[in-house]
Motif scaffolding. Structure first.
Motif, PDB file in Angstrom:
ATOM      1  N   GLY A 164      -2.510   5.115   0.015  1.00 19.93           N
ATOM      2  CA  GLY A 164      -3.966   4.619  -0.029  1.00 19.93           C
ATOM      3  C   GLY A 164      -4.216   3.915  -1.206  1.00 19.93           C
ATOM      4  O   GLY A 164      -5.404   3.426  -1.502  1.00 19.93           O
ATOM      5  N   LYS A 165      -3.113   3.407  -2.027  1.00 19.64           N
ATOM      6  CA  LYS A 165      -3.534   2.595  -3.233  1.00 19.64           C
ATOM      7  C   LYS A 165      -2.874   1.290  -2.960  1.00 19.64           C
ATOM      8  O   LYS A 165      -1.779   1.136  -2.488  1.00 19.64           O
ATOM      9  CB  LYS A 165      -2.826   3.117  -4.423  1.00 19.64           C
ATOM     10  CG  LYS A 165      -3.715   4.520  -5.027  1.00 19.64           C
ATOM     11  CD  LYS A 165      -3.159   5.044  -6.189  1.00 19.64           C
ATOM     12  CE  LYS A 165      -3.622   6.297  -6.725  1.00 19.64           C
ATOM     13  NZ  LYS A 165      -3.294   6.610  -7.587  1.00 19.64           N
ATOM     14  N   TRP A 166      -3.681   0.285  -3.297  1.00 21.70           N
ATOM     15  CA  TRP A 166      -3.098  -1.204  -3.262  1.00 21.70           C
ATOM     16  C   TRP A 166      -2.605  -1.753  -4.485  1.00 21.70           C
ATOM     17  O   TRP A 166      -3.197  -1.432  -5.403  1.00 21.70           O
ATOM     18  CB  TRP A 166      -4.137  -2.216  -2.469  1.00 21.70           C
ATOM     19  CG  TRP A 166      -4.669  -1.647  -1.348  1.00 21.70           C
ATOM     20  CD1 TRP A 166      -5.604  -0.856  -0.986  1.00 21.70           C
ATOM     21  CD2 TRP A 166      -3.967  -1.899   0.124  1.00 21.70           C
ATOM     22  NE1 TRP A 166      -5.781  -0.751   0.447  1.00 21.70           N
ATOM     23  CE2 TRP A 166      -4.846  -1.474   0.827  1.00 21.70           C
ATOM     24  CE3 TRP A 166      -3.071  -2.872   0.472  1.00 21.70           C
ATOM     25  CZ2 TRP A 166      -4.633  -1.546   2.352  1.00 21.70           C
ATOM     26  CZ3 TRP A 166      -2.502  -3.015   1.589  1.00 21.70           C
ATOM     27  CH2 TRP A 166      -3.312  -2.532   2.611  1.00 21.70           C
ATOM     28  N   SER A 207       0.652  -1.190  -0.010  1.00 24.88           N
ATOM     29  CA  SER A 207      -0.025  -0.070   0.044  1.00 24.88           C
ATOM     30  C   SER A 207       0.887   1.322  -0.124  1.00 24.88           C
ATOM     31  O   SER A 207       1.716   1.255   0.744  1.00 24.88           O
ATOM     32  CB  SER A 207      -0.839   0.198   1.137  1.00 24.88           C
ATOM     33  OG  SER A 207      -1.733   1.386   1.440  1.00 24.88           O
ATOM     34  N   ARG A 259      -2.977   7.550  12.823  1.00 27.95           N
ATOM     35  CA  ARG A 259      -2.210   6.969  11.793  1.00 27.95           C
ATOM     36  C   ARG A 259      -0.649   6.729  12.400  1.00 27.95           C
ATOM     37  O   ARG A 259      -0.264   7.533  13.369  1.00 27.95           O
ATOM     38  CB  ARG A 259      -1.889   8.273  10.684  1.00 27.95           C
ATOM     39  CG  ARG A 259      -3.166   8.770  10.168  1.00 27.95           C
ATOM     40  CD  ARG A 259      -2.970   9.862   9.139  1.00 27.95           C
ATOM     41  NE  ARG A 259      -2.240  10.735   9.902  1.00 27.95           N
ATOM     42  CZ  ARG A 259      -1.768  11.954   9.312  1.00 27.95           C
ATOM     43  NH1 ARG A 259      -1.652  12.040   8.112  1.00 27.95           N
ATOM     44  NH2 ARG A 259      -1.176  12.978  10.042  1.00 27.95           N
ATOM     45  N   ASP A 261       2.107   6.187   7.470  1.00 30.88           N
ATOM     46  CA  ASP A 261       0.907   6.185   6.715  1.00 30.88           C
ATOM     47  C   ASP A 261       0.868   7.561   5.424  1.00 30.88           C
ATOM     48  O   ASP A 261       0.620   7.111   4.256  1.00 30.88           O
ATOM     49  CB  ASP A 261      -0.209   6.404   7.313  1.00 30.88           C
ATOM     50  CG  ASP A 261      -0.433   5.290   8.248  1.00 30.88           C
ATOM     51  OD1 ASP A 261      -0.440   4.195   7.816  1.00 30.88           O
ATOM     52  OD2 ASP A 261      -1.000   5.391   9.403  1.00 30.88           O
TER      53      ASP A 261
END
Length: 101
Positions: free
Chosen positions: A24-26, A21, A92, A75
């Protein structure tokens, strides 16, 4: 559950790629150093793996980490650090640089 009972895992596909990740993108990556670390129980990994297989048709496996390898990701920027060098603000994990911003 105490901190010593927490099982940290990677999620890996059949080709040996790890779930990662960033921002926020996997995505899947062959680089284990970029893999996202999950709390097996807290993140409900077993349930999520079953759901991914049912809904997406993918087969992923949870791979336990050696406790000496445990790190945390910042994060905001994704930087991996030893847990002792991160700051958790209640929502976070932050590296020293992101904490000062």
């Amino acid at each position: 559950m105490s901190a010593s009972d927490i099982i940290r895992v990677f999620i890996r596909d059949c080709d040996g790629h790890y779930l990662s990740s960033s921002g926020g993108k996997w995505a899947l990556t062959a680089d284990r150093a970029l893999a996202h670390v999950f709390d097996y129980h807290g993140d409900q990994v077993a349930r999520q793996l079953e759901q991914a297989q049912r809904d997406l048709g993918v087969v992923w496996a949870a791979v336990p980490l050696d406790p000496r390898e445990v790190s945390e990701s910042c994060d905001p920027c994704g930087r991996k650090l030893p847990v002792r060098d991160t700051y958790f603000d209640g929502t976070r994990f932050l590296c020293p640089a992101c904490r000062t911003h």
